[in-house]
Write a protein that holds these residues in place. Structure first.
Motif, PDB file in Angstrom:
ATOM      1  N   GLY A 212      15.972  78.042 -24.818  1.00 30.39           N
ATOM      2  CA  GLY A 212      16.854  77.096 -24.156  1.00 30.39           C
ATOM      3  C   GLY A 212      16.122  75.812 -23.865  1.00 30.39           C
ATOM      4  N   GLY A 213      16.649  75.041 -22.912  1.00 29.70           N
ATOM      5  CA  GLY A 213      15.991  73.782 -22.591  1.00 29.70           C
ATOM      6  C   GLY A 213      16.688  73.012 -21.498  1.00 29.70           C
ATOM      7  N   LYS A 214      16.163  71.821 -21.228  1.00 29.42           N
ATOM      8  CA  LYS A 214      16.622  70.979 -20.132  1.00 29.42           C
ATOM      9  C   LYS A 214      18.013  70.409 -20.392  1.00 29.42           C
ATOM     10  N   ILE A 215      18.796  70.348 -19.326  1.00 26.21           N
ATOM     11  CA  ILE A 215      20.119  69.730 -19.392  1.00 26.21           C
ATOM     12  C   ILE A 215      19.949  68.218 -19.360  1.00 26.21           C
ATOM     13  N   GLU A 216      20.563  67.528 -20.311  1.00 23.58           N
ATOM     14  CA  GLU A 216      20.492  66.076 -20.360  1.00 23.58           C
ATOM     15  C   GLU A 216      21.568  65.464 -19.459  1.00 23.58           C
ATOM     16  N   ALA A 217      21.434  64.180 -19.160  1.00 23.77           N
ATOM     17  CA  ALA A 217      22.402  63.476 -18.311  1.00 23.77           C
ATOM     18  C   ALA A 217      23.815  63.609 -18.883  1.00 23.77           C
TER      19      ALA A 217
ATOM     20  N   ILE B  91      14.012  69.663  -8.672  1.00 29.07           N
ATOM     21  CA  ILE B  91      14.339  70.862  -9.451  1.00 29.07           C
ATOM     22  C   ILE B  91      14.887  70.432 -10.815  1.00 29.07           C
ATOM     23  N   ILE B  92      14.293  70.944 -11.881  1.00 27.60           N
ATOM     24  CA  ILE B  92      14.719  70.626 -13.248  1.00 27.60           C
ATOM     25  C   ILE B  92      15.721  71.687 -13.708  1.00 27.60           C
ATOM     26  N   PRO B  93      16.987  71.294 -14.005  1.00 30.27           N
ATOM     27  CA  PRO B  93      17.955  72.273 -14.501  1.00 30.27           C
ATOM     28  C   PRO B  93      17.712  72.588 -15.978  1.00 30.27           C
ATOM     29  N   VAL B  94      17.584  73.874 -16.271  1.00 30.27           N
ATOM     30  CA  VAL B  94      17.267  74.349 -17.620  1.00 30.27           C
ATOM     31  C   VAL B  94      18.191  75.510 -17.946  1.00 30.27           C
ATOM     32  N   THR B  95      18.744  75.517 -19.151  1.00 30.60           N
ATOM     33  CA  THR B  95      19.567  76.650 -19.585  1.00 30.60           C
ATOM     34  C   THR B  95      18.750  77.549 -20.507  1.00 30.60           C
TER      35      THR B  95
ATOM     36  N   SER C  78      27.130  69.238 -20.128  1.00 33.66           N
ATOM     37  CA  SER C  78      27.490  70.487 -19.459  1.00 33.66           C
ATOM     38  C   SER C  78      26.457  71.563 -19.785  1.00 33.66           C
ATOM     39  N   GLU C  79      26.445  72.607 -18.968  1.00 30.29           N
ATOM     40  CA  GLU C  79      25.527  73.725 -19.223  1.00 30.29           C
ATOM     41  C   GLU C  79      25.773  74.327 -20.601  1.00 30.29           C
ATOM     42  N   ILE C  80      27.043  74.525 -20.949  1.00 30.86           N
ATOM     43  CA  ILE C  80      27.393  75.133 -22.249  1.00 30.86           C
ATOM     44  C   ILE C  80      26.967  74.228 -23.406  1.00 30.86           C
ATOM     45  N   ASP C  81      27.269  72.932 -23.290  1.00 28.98           N
ATOM     46  CA  ASP C  81      26.862  72.007 -24.353  1.00 28.98           C
ATOM     47  C   ASP C  81      25.350  72.000 -24.504  1.00 28.98           C
ATOM     48  N   CYS C  82      24.642  72.042 -23.374  1.00 28.52           N
ATOM     49  CA  CYS C  82      23.180  72.046 -23.403  1.00 28.52           C
ATOM     50  C   CYS C  82      22.637  73.259 -24.152  1.00 28.52           C
ATOM     51  N   ILE C  83      23.095  74.446 -23.785  1.00 32.28           N
ATOM     52  CA  ILE C  83      22.503  75.637 -24.398  1.00 32.28           C
ATOM     53  C   ILE C  83      22.815  75.701 -25.895  1.00 32.28           C
ATOM     54  N   LYS C  84      24.018  75.310 -26.281  1.00 31.40           N
ATOM     55  CA  LYS C  84      24.344  75.302 -27.715  1.00 31.40           C
ATOM     56  C   LYS C  84      23.476  74.286 -28.463  1.00 31.40           C
TER      57      LYS C  84
ATOM     58  N   GLU D 151      20.480  73.017 -27.509  1.00 31.39           N
ATOM     59  CA  GLU D 151      19.075  73.441 -27.490  1.00 31.39           C
ATOM     60  C   GLU D 151      18.807  74.558 -28.505  1.00 31.39           C
ATOM     61  N   ILE D 152      19.705  75.522 -28.588  1.00 32.24           N
ATOM     62  CA  ILE D 152      19.505  76.634 -29.531  1.00 32.24           C
ATOM     63  C   ILE D 152      19.523  76.124 -30.962  1.00 32.24           C
ATOM     64  N   PHE D 153      20.426  75.189 -31.255  1.00 40.49           N
ATOM     65  CA  PHE D 153      20.435  74.639 -32.613  1.00 40.49           C
ATOM     66  C   PHE D 153      19.167  73.822 -32.875  1.00 40.49           C
TER      67      PHE D 153
END
Length: 128
Positions: A36-41, A3-7, A44-50, A52-54
């Motif tokens: 949005g996009g994939k969470i990197e190693a 399962i690929i976690p994506v925000t 956090s979910e919040i860091d990822c979405i911010k 990816e959006i930028f």
């Protein structure tokens, strides 16, 4: 199947909402989605979405709340789509991966041809 976690983010521009259209060269070409996009190693979910959006849209957002994640299996992959509602803060919106975008009233979102994984998120959001 892994399962690929994506925000993804439902971004409010005052009383309207942003949706983006996948390009012809992306998986699920020309389907609409919340960006949005994939969470990197070790991200956090919040860091990822911010991030990816930028990276995808050149804008900054403020996160409001986390909605119910969706696990969706496509023919060749499976994702856990983790949605957030957010507010646009600043930046000039520039598409770096997608082919188009709309900023529409909440009720107008239902007329778009959505990626399947986004549909349960759209339904939950419309009930808020």
């Amino acid at each position: 199947m892994k399962i690929i976690p994506v925000t993804c983010a439902i971004i409010h521009f005052e009383d309207k909402i942003l949706a983006v259209q996948r390009s012809k060269t992306m998986k699920l070409p020309l389907k609409w989605e919340f960006p949005g996009g994939k969470i990197e190693a070790r991200e956090s979910e919040i860091d990822c979405i911010k991030r990816e959006i930028f990276e995808e849209l050149n804008i900054h957002i403020e996160i409001n709340e986390r909605l119910t994640p969706v696990i969706h299996e496509y023919p060749n992959f499976k994702i856990e789509l983790i949605p957030f509602t957010a507010e646009y803060l600043e930046g000039e919106l520039k598409l770096r991966e997608h082919s188009d975008f709309v900023i529409v009233n909440k009720k107008e979102l239902i007329i778009l041809d959505w990626a399947e994984a986004d549909l349960p998120i759209l339904k939950e959001y419309l009930l808020l």
